[in-house]
Motif scaffolding. Structure first.
Motif, PDB file in Angstrom:
ATOM      1  N   ILE A 199       0.846  -1.206   0.000  1.00 52.45           N
ATOM      2  CA  ILE A 199       0.000   0.000   0.000  1.00 52.45           C
ATOM      3  C   ILE A 199       0.878   1.251   0.000  1.00 52.45           C
ATOM      4  CG2 ILE A 199      -1.680   1.316   1.347  1.00 52.45           C
ATOM      5  CD1 ILE A 199      -2.796  -1.361   2.324  1.00 52.45           C
ATOM      6  N   ASP A 200       1.944   1.236   0.807  1.00 55.18           N
ATOM      7  CA  ASP A 200       2.865   2.373   0.841  1.00 55.18           C
ATOM      8  C   ASP A 200       3.484   2.621  -0.529  1.00 55.18           C
ATOM      9  OD1 ASP A 200       2.275   2.435   3.483  1.00 55.18           O
ATOM     10  OD2 ASP A 200       4.290   2.037   4.221  1.00 55.18           O
ATOM     11  N   ALA A 201       3.869   1.535  -1.192  1.00 53.72           N
ATOM     12  CA  ALA A 201       4.470   1.677  -2.522  1.00 53.72           C
ATOM     13  C   ALA A 201       3.486   2.307  -3.495  1.00 53.72           C
ATOM     14  CB  ALA A 201       4.930   0.316  -3.035  1.00 53.72           C
ATOM     15  N   ILE A 202       2.227   1.915  -3.420  1.00 51.91           N
ATOM     16  CA  ILE A 202       1.206   2.481  -4.314  1.00 51.91           C
ATOM     17  C   ILE A 202       1.028   3.971  -4.040  1.00 51.91           C
ATOM     18  CG2 ILE A 202      -1.262   2.452  -4.857  1.00 51.91           C
ATOM     19  CD1 ILE A 202      -1.230  -0.560  -4.422  1.00 51.91           C
ATOM     20  N   VAL A 203       0.952   4.340  -2.749  1.00 48.90           N
ATOM     21  CA  VAL A 203       0.772   5.761  -2.395  1.00 48.90           C
ATOM     22  C   VAL A 203       1.970   6.582  -2.853  1.00 48.90           C
ATOM     23  CG1 VAL A 203       0.545   7.385  -0.477  1.00 48.90           C
ATOM     24  CG2 VAL A 203      -0.746   5.242  -0.445  1.00 48.90           C
ATOM     25  N   LEU A 204       3.167   6.093  -2.583  1.00 45.91           N
ATOM     26  CA  LEU A 204       4.368   6.842  -2.945  1.00 45.91           C
ATOM     27  C   LEU A 204       4.500   7.017  -4.453  1.00 45.91           C
ATOM     28  CD1 LEU A 204       6.960   5.363  -0.435  1.00 45.91           C
ATOM     29  CD2 LEU A 204       6.150   7.710  -0.525  1.00 45.91           C
ATOM     30  N   ILE A 205       4.104   6.023  -5.214  1.00 51.62           N
ATOM     31  CA  ILE A 205       4.248   6.103  -6.662  1.00 51.62           C
ATOM     32  C   ILE A 205       3.125   6.915  -7.296  1.00 51.62           C
ATOM     33  CG2 ILE A 205       4.255   4.732  -8.786  1.00 51.62           C
ATOM     34  CD1 ILE A 205       5.618   2.512  -7.201  1.00 51.62           C
ATOM     35  N   TRP A 207      10.567   5.295  -4.551  1.00 54.85           N
ATOM     36  CA  TRP A 207       9.835   4.034  -4.424  1.00 54.85           C
ATOM     37  C   TRP A 207      10.294   3.263  -3.191  1.00 54.85           C
ATOM     38  CZ3 TRP A 207      10.815  -1.383  -5.576  1.00 54.85           C
ATOM     39  CH2 TRP A 207       9.634  -2.135  -5.648  1.00 54.85           C
ATOM     40  N   VAL A 208       9.457   2.303  -2.766  1.00 56.61           N
ATOM     41  CA  VAL A 208       9.752   1.507  -1.574  1.00 56.61           C
ATOM     42  C   VAL A 208      10.317   0.151  -1.989  1.00 56.61           C
ATOM     43  CG1 VAL A 208       8.809   0.537   0.545  1.00 56.61           C
ATOM     44  CG2 VAL A 208       7.837   2.622  -0.393  1.00 56.61           C
ATOM     45  N   GLY A 209      11.613  -0.048  -1.844  1.00 57.23           N
ATOM     46  CA  GLY A 209      12.210  -1.346  -2.126  1.00 57.23           C
ATOM     47  C   GLY A 209      11.976  -2.346  -1.014  1.00 57.23           C
ATOM     48  N   ALA A 210      11.523  -1.850   0.151  1.00 57.60           N
ATOM     49  CA  ALA A 210      11.272  -2.749   1.285  1.00 57.60           C
ATOM     50  C   ALA A 210      10.212  -3.787   0.951  1.00 57.60           C
ATOM     51  CB  ALA A 210      10.841  -1.927   2.501  1.00 57.60           C
ATOM     52  N   PHE A 211       9.276  -3.447   0.078  1.00 55.10           N
ATOM     53  CA  PHE A 211       8.205  -4.387  -0.279  1.00 55.10           C
ATOM     54  C   PHE A 211       8.764  -5.643  -0.935  1.00 55.10           C
ATOM     55  CE2 PHE A 211       5.356  -5.705  -3.809  1.00 55.10           C
ATOM     56  CZ  PHE A 211       4.407  -6.357  -3.031  1.00 55.10           C
ATOM     57  N   VAL A 212       9.744  -5.479  -1.811  1.00 57.04           N
ATOM     58  CA  VAL A 212      10.335  -6.622  -2.510  1.00 57.04           C
ATOM     59  C   VAL A 212      11.008  -7.559  -1.510  1.00 57.04           C
ATOM     60  CG1 VAL A 212      12.013  -7.324  -4.249  1.00 57.04           C
ATOM     61  CG2 VAL A 212      10.663  -5.256  -4.592  1.00 57.04           C
ATOM     62  N   THR A 270       0.632   8.025   8.142  1.00 59.51           N
ATOM     63  CA  THR A 270       1.349   9.276   7.886  1.00 59.51           C
ATOM     64  C   THR A 270       1.434   9.563   6.390  1.00 59.51           C
ATOM     65  OG1 THR A 270       2.683   8.865   9.872  1.00 59.51           O
ATOM     66  CG2 THR A 270       3.484  10.544   8.350  1.00 59.51           C
ATOM     67  N   LEU A 271       1.657   8.516   5.596  1.00 55.29           N
ATOM     68  CA  LEU A 271       1.716   8.694   4.143  1.00 55.29           C
ATOM     69  C   LEU A 271       0.377   9.165   3.582  1.00 55.29           C
ATOM     70  CD1 LEU A 271       3.848   5.805   2.598  1.00 55.29           C
ATOM     71  CD2 LEU A 271       4.258   8.252   2.477  1.00 55.29           C
ATOM     72  N   PHE A 272      -0.721   8.637   4.103  1.00 58.52           N
ATOM     73  CA  PHE A 272      -2.036   9.080   3.650  1.00 58.52           C
ATOM     74  C   PHE A 272      -2.235  10.570   3.962  1.00 58.52           C
ATOM     75  CE2 PHE A 272      -3.518   4.546   3.578  1.00 58.52           C
ATOM     76  CZ  PHE A 272      -3.939   4.555   2.255  1.00 58.52           C
TER      77      PHE A 272
END
Length: 522
Positions: free
Chosen positions: A146-152, A163-168, A227-229
Motif C-alpha cells: 500500500i505504501d508503494a502504491i501511495v508513494l508512486i 519508491w519503496v524497495g522494502a516491499f520486494v 502518515t503517508l495518507f
C-alpha cells in the motif's frame, strides 16, 4: 552326499559373493552420482535403512540445496541493505553525490531499517518456520505494498521520497519462510517417517520472539501508512506562490509576493522582504504582512520559504546560513524580484536577513529586526545534545505519533500540517533544524562574522525587542544592545514591555512594527 553338500556350499558362497559385489557396485554408482535435491550433509548416517530420531542433527532442511542457496541469497540481500542503510544514515549529515532526497530522508531511513530488521530476523530464525510469523509477515508485506502504491501514485511523495524497495524484500522473506517449512517437512518425513509437530522449549521461545518482532514491525508500517495518507492529502494544498529550482536545479524554493511596486503617485517603493523566525513566514508573519498592506503601512512584500519549510524542498547537507541565503537570492532572481528591499525578520531569521543585507549593499533600504537572535547564541543552537534529540525526533517522525492523532481527534487541517503548528512535527522541518544545528557553531558562525565585517554602514536600522524576553534573560538585553551597532544608522531601538519573543502577537507590538516599516518604506 559329501560332494553334493560341498557343491551346494560353494554355490551359496558364490551367491553371497555376487550379492556383495552387487552392493559394492551400487554403492560406487551411488557415490559417483551427481548431487541432487536430496544430497545430505551427513551421508554416512542418513544412508541407513532405519529411520532417524527427530533430534538427530541430520534431520535438517539444510540438507536441501534449494534451502541453502536461499539462505545465501538472504545473507547477500542483508549485506546490501546494510550498505544502503549506512549511506542513508550518512547522507543526513553529509549528502554523498547522487544520493540527494528532496524530502526529509527519514522515510527512506525508516524503510531501510525495517527491511534490515526483517532480513536479520529471517536469518536468525531461518530454520524455525512459523505460521504466526508468516501471517504477521503477510500483513507487513501488504502494508508495504500500500505504501508503494501511495508513494508512486502521488506526485509529491514520489518526487520527495521515491519508491519503496522494502516491499520486494518483504515478499522474499515471506517466500523464504514458506520454502523452509516445506524443506523441513520433506526431510522429516523422509528421514524420520513423519513430519514433526512437537517443538522444543528453545524453538517455542524463538517462535515467540520472531512473531513478536514481526508484529512490532507491522505496527510500525501501519503508522507510517497513516502518515503517508496524510502527506498524500496535504499534497492537494496548492502553494500560494511559485516554486523555483535553485542550486544547480537540485531543489525548489517557494516564493510568494503580493502588492504594488509603486504608490498612488507612481513612485517606486521598496518591497518588504519578510524572513520568518524559528518557523515558516506563513505561521504568523504572513497575516501580519497582509494587514500591513491593508492598512497602507507597506505597499508590497515578498517572502521565500527556507529549505524544508512549508512548500520548499529540503536541501543537501551540510547547509549553512550563507548557503541558504545564496539559494534565496537565486530564487528571487528567477522570480524576477530585484528589489530595492526593506528587510524584516524575527528571531533566528534575523541572521539570514543580516547576511542578505551585507551581500546586497545599497539595494537594501532598511533593516527591521524583531527580537533578533545574536550570533553568540549559535553555540546553543549547535549543541551536540540538541542535535541528537532532533535526530531522534526525525527517526520517529515517519510514525506520525503526533500528527496522526491530531488529524483524527483534533481536526487539524492541511494548513496546520503544511505550515501551521503541526508542521513542526514533520520530518522536513525537523531535518532542516538538524541541518541548522550541525553547522551553527562552525560554518554559519563564520558566515555571520563575515557579513558583519562587510555590512554597509549607511543602511537604516530599526531594532524591536521583547520586554518579556529581556526580563527572563539578562544577557539577552546585552546582545540586543550589541546588535544596535550593526550599522552606523540606528533609527530606533524599541522595547515592547509586555510582548513575548514573537512581538507581533500583541497589539502594541503589531502597531509599532507597522509604524517602523512605514517610516522606512515611505
Amino acid at each position: 552326499m559329501k560332494s553334493i553338500w560341498g557343491s551346494s556350499r560353494e554355490d551359496q558362497n558364490d551367491t553371497a559373493s555376487d550379492r556383495a559385489s552387487g552392493r559394492n557396485s551400487l554403492n560406487v554408482e551411488r557415490d559417483s552420482a551427481p548431487p541432487n535435491e536430496h544430497t545430505r550433509l551427513l551421508p554416512n548416517r542418513v544412508d541407513s535403512t532405519t529411520y532417524l530420531s527427530p533430534d538427530d542433527p541430520a534431520v535438517s532442511p539444510y540438507n536441501l540445496w534449494s534451502i541453502r542457496i536461499t539462505r545465501y541469497f538472504t545473507i547477500l540481500f542483508t549485506l546490501a541493505t546494510l550498505v544502503w542503510w549506512t549511506i542513508i544514515l550518512v547522507s543526513t549529515f553529509v549528502t554523498p553525490p547522487g544520493f540527494y532526497i528532496r524530502g526529509s530522508g527519514f522515510f527512506p531511513f525508516s524503510y531501510a531499517s525495517l527491511t534490515l530488521a526483517n532480513l536479520l530476523f529471517t536469518l536468525l530464525f531461518f530454520a524455525i518456520p512459523s505460521k504466526a510469523v508468516r501471517i504477521a509477515s503477510l500483513v507487513f508485506s501488504g502494508l508495504l505494498f500500500i505504501d508503494a502504491i501511495v508513494l508512486i501514485s502521488v506526485r509529491q511523495t514520489r518526487y520527495e521520497e521515491g519508491w519503496v524497495g522494502a516491499f520486494v524484500m518483504a515478499i522474499w522473506t515471506l517466500a523464504t519462510d514458506r520454502l523452509v517449512e516445506w524443506g523441513k517437512y520433506e526431510e522429516e518425513e523422509r528421514l524420520t517417517g513423519r513430519a514433526e509437530t512437537r517443538r522444543t522449549l528453545a524453538e517455542w521461545a524463538a517462535v515467540l520472539i520472531s512473531t513478536t518482532s514481526m508484529v512490532i514491525l507491522a505496527a510500525a508500517v501501519l503508522l507510517m501508512t497513516c502518515t503517508l495518507f496524510l502527506r498524500a492529502l496535504d499534497a492537494g494544498l496548492a502553494a500560494p506562490g511559485k516554486l523555483y529550482l535553485v542550486d544547480g536545479d537540485k531543489y525548489r524554493l517557494h516564493v510568494y509576493c503580493r502588492g504594488n511596486r509603486t504608490d498612488h503617485t507612481g513612485s517606486t517603493l521598496p518591497t518588504v522582504l519578510v524572513e520568518g523566525g524559528e518557523g515558516p513566514v506563513e505561521d504568523g508573519l504572513w497575516s501580519f504582512a497582509n494587514n500591513a498592506i491593508k492598512n497602507g503601512s507597506i505597499s508590497r512584500y515578498c517572502f521565500v520559504d527556507r529549505p524544508g519549510f512549508a512548500w520548499s524542498d529540503t536541501a543537501p547537507s551540510p547547509l549553512s546560513v550563507g548557503m541558504v541565503v545564496e539559494a534565496i537570492d537565486e530564487a528571487l532572481a528567477r522570480a524576477g524580484e530585484d528589489g530595492p528591499w526593506v528587510l524584516m525578520s524575527a528571531g533566528i531569521g534575523s541572521i539570514y536577513s543580516r547576511i542578505f543585507s551585507s551581500r546586497h549593499g545599497d539595494n537594501v533600504k532598511g533593516l527591521v529586526l524583531i527580537d533578533p537572535l545574536h550570533e553568540e547564541y549559535l553555540n546553543d543552537i549547535g549543541a551536540a545534545g540538541r542535535g541528537f534529540i532532533l535526530w531522534l525526533r526525525g527517526i520517529v517522525s515517519p510514525l506520525g505519533l503526533d500528527r496522526v492523532p491530531g488529524a483524527l481527534f483534533k481536526s487539524q487541517s492541511k494548513e496546520d500540517r503544511v505550515w501551521g503548528r503541526s508542521a513542526y512535527q514533520a520530518g522536513k522541518y525537523i531535518f532542516t533544524r538538524l541541518q541548522e544545528n550541525l553547522v551553527a557553531d562552525s560554518l554559519s558562525k563564520r558566515d555571520v562574522a563575515s557579513s558583519r565585517a562587510i555590512q554597509a554602514q549607511g543602511v537604516p536600522l530599526t531594532l524591536i525587542s521583547s520586554g518579556a524576553h529581556i526580563r527572563q534573560d539578562s544577557k539577552w538585553e546585552e546582545r540586543q544592545k550589541d546588535m544596535s551597532h550593526l550599522t552606523h544608522n540606528l533609527q530606533h531601538w524599541d522595547i515592547v514591555n509586555d510582548a513575548p519573543h514573537q512581538v507581533w502577537k500583541t497589539l502594541e507590538g503589531r502597531e509599532l512594527i507597522e509604524k517602523r516599516l512605514q517610516q522606512l518604506v515611505h
